[in-house]
Motif scaffolding. Structure first.
Motif, PDB file in Angstrom:
ATOM      1  N   GLN A  13       0.765  -1.214  -0.194  1.00 26.75           N
ATOM      2  CA  GLN A  13       0.080   0.070  -0.055  1.00 26.75           C
ATOM      3  C   GLN A  13       0.915   1.239   0.057  1.00 26.75           C
ATOM      4  OE1 GLN A  13      -2.390   0.526   3.452  1.00 26.75           O
ATOM      5  NE2 GLN A  13      -3.691   1.883   2.337  1.00 26.75           N
ATOM      6  N   MET A  14       1.785   1.308   0.858  1.00 21.66           N
ATOM      7  CA  MET A  14       2.952   2.441   0.739  1.00 21.66           C
ATOM      8  C   MET A  14       3.579   2.588  -0.540  1.00 21.66           C
ATOM      9  SD  MET A  14       4.573   2.447   4.612  1.00 21.66           S
ATOM     10  CE  MET A  14       5.272   1.062   4.562  1.00 21.66           C
ATOM     11  N   GLU A  15       4.027   1.678  -1.275  1.00 19.47           N
ATOM     12  CA  GLU A  15       4.465   1.564  -2.605  1.00 19.47           C
ATOM     13  C   GLU A  15       3.393   2.156  -3.432  1.00 19.47           C
ATOM     14  OE1 GLU A  15       7.063  -1.683  -4.124  1.00 19.47           O
ATOM     15  OE2 GLU A  15       6.287  -2.801  -2.493  1.00 19.47           O
ATOM     16  N   ARG A  16       2.269   1.857  -3.716  1.00 17.61           N
ATOM     17  CA  ARG A  16       1.426   2.399  -4.530  1.00 17.61           C
ATOM     18  C   ARG A  16       0.983   3.803  -4.350  1.00 17.61           C
ATOM     19  NH1 ARG A  16      -1.246  -2.823  -3.422  1.00 17.61           N
ATOM     20  NH2 ARG A  16      -2.603  -1.949  -1.874  1.00 17.61           N
ATOM     21  N   ALA A  17       0.908   4.272  -2.964  1.00 11.26           N
ATOM     22  CA  ALA A  17       0.845   5.358  -2.687  1.00 11.26           C
ATOM     23  C   ALA A  17       2.095   6.421  -2.966  1.00 11.26           C
ATOM     24  CB  ALA A  17       0.691   5.743  -0.976  1.00 11.26           C
ATOM     25  N   LEU A  18       3.289   5.858  -2.805  1.00  5.42           N
ATOM     26  CA  LEU A  18       4.465   6.632  -3.422  1.00  5.42           C
ATOM     27  C   LEU A  18       4.414   6.742  -5.027  1.00  5.42           C
ATOM     28  CD1 LEU A  18       7.334   7.710  -2.842  1.00  5.42           C
ATOM     29  CD2 LEU A  18       8.106   5.534  -3.323  1.00  5.42           C
ATOM     30  N   TYR A  19       4.008   5.794  -5.512  1.00  4.65           N
ATOM     31  CA  TYR A  19       3.792   5.500  -7.263  1.00  4.65           C
ATOM     32  C   TYR A  19       2.721   6.799  -7.554  1.00  4.65           C
ATOM     33  CZ  TYR A  19       7.046   2.120  -8.374  1.00  4.65           C
ATOM     34  OH  TYR A  19       8.294   1.455  -8.557  1.00  4.65           O
ATOM     35  N   ALA A  20       1.722   6.725  -6.795  1.00  7.88           N
ATOM     36  CA  ALA A  20       0.665   7.497  -7.190  1.00  7.88           C
ATOM     37  C   ALA A  20       0.987   9.200  -6.863  1.00  7.88           C
ATOM     38  CB  ALA A  20      -0.521   7.319  -6.301  1.00  7.88           C
ATOM     39  N   GLU A  21       1.498   9.396  -5.564  1.00  7.00           N
ATOM     40  CA  GLU A  21       2.035  10.645  -5.124  1.00  7.00           C
ATOM     41  C   GLU A  21       3.138  11.399  -6.180  1.00  7.00           C
ATOM     42  OE1 GLU A  21       3.683  12.399  -1.163  1.00  7.00           O
ATOM     43  OE2 GLU A  21       1.843  11.240  -1.019  1.00  7.00           O
ATOM     44  N   ASP A  22       4.300  10.478  -5.974  1.00  9.74           N
ATOM     45  CA  ASP A  22       5.322  11.058  -6.816  1.00  9.74           C
ATOM     46  C   ASP A  22       5.938  10.066  -7.916  1.00  9.74           C
ATOM     47  OD1 ASP A  22       7.457  12.752  -7.876  1.00  9.74           O
ATOM     48  OD2 ASP A  22       8.052  13.110  -5.627  1.00  9.74           O
ATOM     49  N   PRO A  23       5.267   9.847  -9.055  1.00  6.79           N
ATOM     50  CA  PRO A  23       5.982   8.876  -9.822  1.00  6.79           C
ATOM     51  C   PRO A  23       7.405   9.202 -10.400  1.00  6.79           C
ATOM     52  CG  PRO A  23       4.127  10.014 -10.931  1.00  6.79           C
ATOM     53  CD  PRO A  23       4.211  10.489  -9.488  1.00  6.79           C
ATOM     54  N   LYS A  24       7.678  10.318 -10.492  1.00  2.12           N
ATOM     55  CA  LYS A  24       9.005  10.542 -10.961  1.00  2.12           C
ATOM     56  C   LYS A  24      10.012  10.186  -9.914  1.00  2.12           C
ATOM     57  CE  LYS A  24      11.815  14.253 -12.890  1.00  2.12           C
ATOM     58  NZ  LYS A  24      11.948  15.644 -13.292  1.00  2.12           N
ATOM     59  N   PHE A  25       9.910  10.447  -8.570  1.00  2.85           N
ATOM     60  CA  PHE A  25      10.797  10.017  -7.469  1.00  2.85           C
ATOM     61  C   PHE A  25      10.800   8.515  -7.563  1.00  2.85           C
ATOM     62  CE2 PHE A  25      11.286   8.892  -2.876  1.00  2.85           C
ATOM     63  CZ  PHE A  25      12.508   9.470  -2.877  1.00  2.85           C
ATOM     64  N   ALA A  26       9.777   7.842  -7.453  1.00  2.00           N
ATOM     65  CA  ALA A  26       9.705   6.438  -7.566  1.00  2.00           C
ATOM     66  C   ALA A  26      10.464   5.872  -8.559  1.00  2.00           C
ATOM     67  CB  ALA A  26       8.103   5.907  -7.599  1.00  2.00           C
ATOM     68  N   THR A  27      10.378   6.292  -9.620  1.00  2.00           N
ATOM     69  CA  THR A  27      10.916   5.870 -10.988  1.00  2.00           C
ATOM     70  C   THR A  27      12.549   5.956 -10.551  1.00  2.00           C
ATOM     71  OG1 THR A  27       9.204   6.411 -12.218  1.00  2.00           O
ATOM     72  CG2 THR A  27      11.212   5.984 -13.311  1.00  2.00           C
ATOM     73  N   ALA A  28      13.007   7.030  -9.939  1.00  4.02           N
ATOM     74  CA  ALA A  28      14.168   7.432  -9.656  1.00  4.02           C
ATOM     75  C   ALA A  28      14.833   6.469  -8.728  1.00  4.02           C
ATOM     76  CB  ALA A  28      14.360   8.903  -9.328  1.00  4.02           C
ATOM     77  N   LEU A  29      14.005   5.967  -7.869  1.00  4.15           N
ATOM     78  CA  LEU A  29      14.460   5.022  -7.036  1.00  4.15           C
ATOM     79  C   LEU A  29      14.595   3.595  -7.573  1.00  4.15           C
ATOM     80  CD1 LEU A  29      12.066   5.779  -3.717  1.00  4.15           C
ATOM     81  CD2 LEU A  29      14.627   6.084  -3.924  1.00  4.15           C
ATOM     82  N   GLU A  30      13.893   3.304  -8.798  1.00  7.97           N
ATOM     83  CA  GLU A  30      14.022   2.091  -9.274  1.00  7.97           C
ATOM     84  C   GLU A  30      15.408   2.015 -10.019  1.00  7.97           C
ATOM     85  OE1 GLU A  30      10.784   1.563 -12.141  1.00  7.97           O
ATOM     86  OE2 GLU A  30       9.368   0.666 -10.239  1.00  7.97           O
ATOM     87  N   GLY A  31      16.031   3.103 -10.361  1.00  3.43           N
ATOM     88  CA  GLY A  31      17.172   3.046 -11.021  1.00  3.43           C
ATOM     89  C   GLY A  31      16.927   3.347 -12.476  1.00  3.43           C
ATOM     90  N   ASN A  32      16.097   3.275 -13.142  1.00  6.99           N
ATOM     91  CA  ASN A  32      15.899   3.684 -14.459  1.00  6.99           C
ATOM     92  C   ASN A  32      16.535   5.145 -15.046  1.00  6.99           C
ATOM     93  OD1 ASN A  32      14.706   1.082 -15.150  1.00  6.99           O
ATOM     94  ND2 ASN A  32      12.587   2.176 -14.920  1.00  6.99           N
ATOM     95  N   GLU A  33      16.202   5.992 -14.348  1.00  9.90           N
ATOM     96  CA  GLU A  33      16.648   7.377 -14.512  1.00  9.90           C
ATOM     97  C   GLU A  33      18.322   7.463 -14.599  1.00  9.90           C
ATOM     98  OE1 GLU A  33      14.899  10.698 -13.081  1.00  9.90           O
ATOM     99  OE2 GLU A  33      12.929  10.226 -13.960  1.00  9.90           O
ATOM    100  N   LEU A  34      18.497   6.968 -13.453  1.00 10.57           N
ATOM    101  CA  LEU A  34      20.033   6.599 -13.109  1.00 10.57           C
ATOM    102  C   LEU A  34      20.879   6.014 -14.120  1.00 10.57           C
ATOM    103  CD1 LEU A  34      22.325   7.381 -10.998  1.00 10.57           C
ATOM    104  CD2 LEU A  34      21.768   5.138  -9.976  1.00 10.57           C
ATOM    105  N   ARG A  35      20.138   4.837 -14.562  1.00 12.74           N
ATOM    106  CA  ARG A  35      20.982   4.095 -15.560  1.00 12.74           C
ATOM    107  C   ARG A  35      20.997   5.035 -16.900  1.00 12.74           C
ATOM    108  NH1 ARG A  35      18.974  -0.641 -14.800  1.00 12.74           N
ATOM    109  NH2 ARG A  35      17.083  -0.116 -16.204  1.00 12.74           N
ATOM    110  N   THR A  36      20.070   5.739 -17.152  1.00  8.69           N
ATOM    111  CA  THR A  36      19.986   6.295 -18.514  1.00  8.69           C
ATOM    112  C   THR A  36      20.887   7.616 -18.336  1.00  8.69           C
ATOM    113  OG1 THR A  36      17.494   5.877 -18.874  1.00  8.69           O
ATOM    114  CG2 THR A  36      18.622   7.938 -19.776  1.00  8.69           C
TER     115      THR A  36
END
Length: 132
Positions: A13-36
């Motif tokens: 539930q906290m993960e879904r809330a994070l993605y809903a609230e700030d998807p850019k930050f959540a994506t950065a945590l995943e590493g996709n933006e960092l890798r790019t």
């Protein structure tokens, strides 16, 4: 000690809330933006390295030592940036985007479970160390 069902639901539930609230930050945590970002930086360093070779050769042809030295320093700096950028880059399998079908979802769940296992092991070690 694994998480209870309630704790797992709360975590999801906290993960879904994070993605809903700030998807850019959540994506950065995943590493996709960092890798790019690191990949782009490595490519820029390679281009700079080639410019350095050009400066080095141009200085040698024109017999202008200072230009050759600058070319060498540019090459050296770009090589350092490329190598350090490549090392900092997260592995390709890490940080897959969600919603890639059932295969991606299963892979994400495996990674989350292994991460949770590591966290649980660390917590248990802390508790054991504190009890001793």
């Amino acid at each position: 000690m694994p998480l209870s069902d309630h704790e797992q639901r709360m975590l999801e539930q906290m993960e879904r809330a994070l993605y809903a609230e700030d998807p850019k930050f959540a994506t950065a945590l995943e590493g996709n933006e960092l890798r790019t970002y690191t990949r782009k930086r490595v490519y820029q360093a390679i281009a700079g390295f080639l410019v350095g070779i050009g400066l080095l050769m141009g200085g040698m042809v024109a017999q202008f030592i200072a230009l050759s030295v600058v070319g060498f320093l540019v090459m050296l700096g770009c090589a350092v940036v490329a190598v350090t950028g490549w090392r900092k880059s997260p592995p390709a399998g890490e940080g897959q985007a969600r919603g890639e079908g059932s295969g991606g979802r299963q892979r994400g769940q495996k990674q989350r479970r292994s991460m949770m296992n590591r966290i649980e092991q660390r917590w248990q070690r802390r508790r054991d160390a504190r009890d001793d």
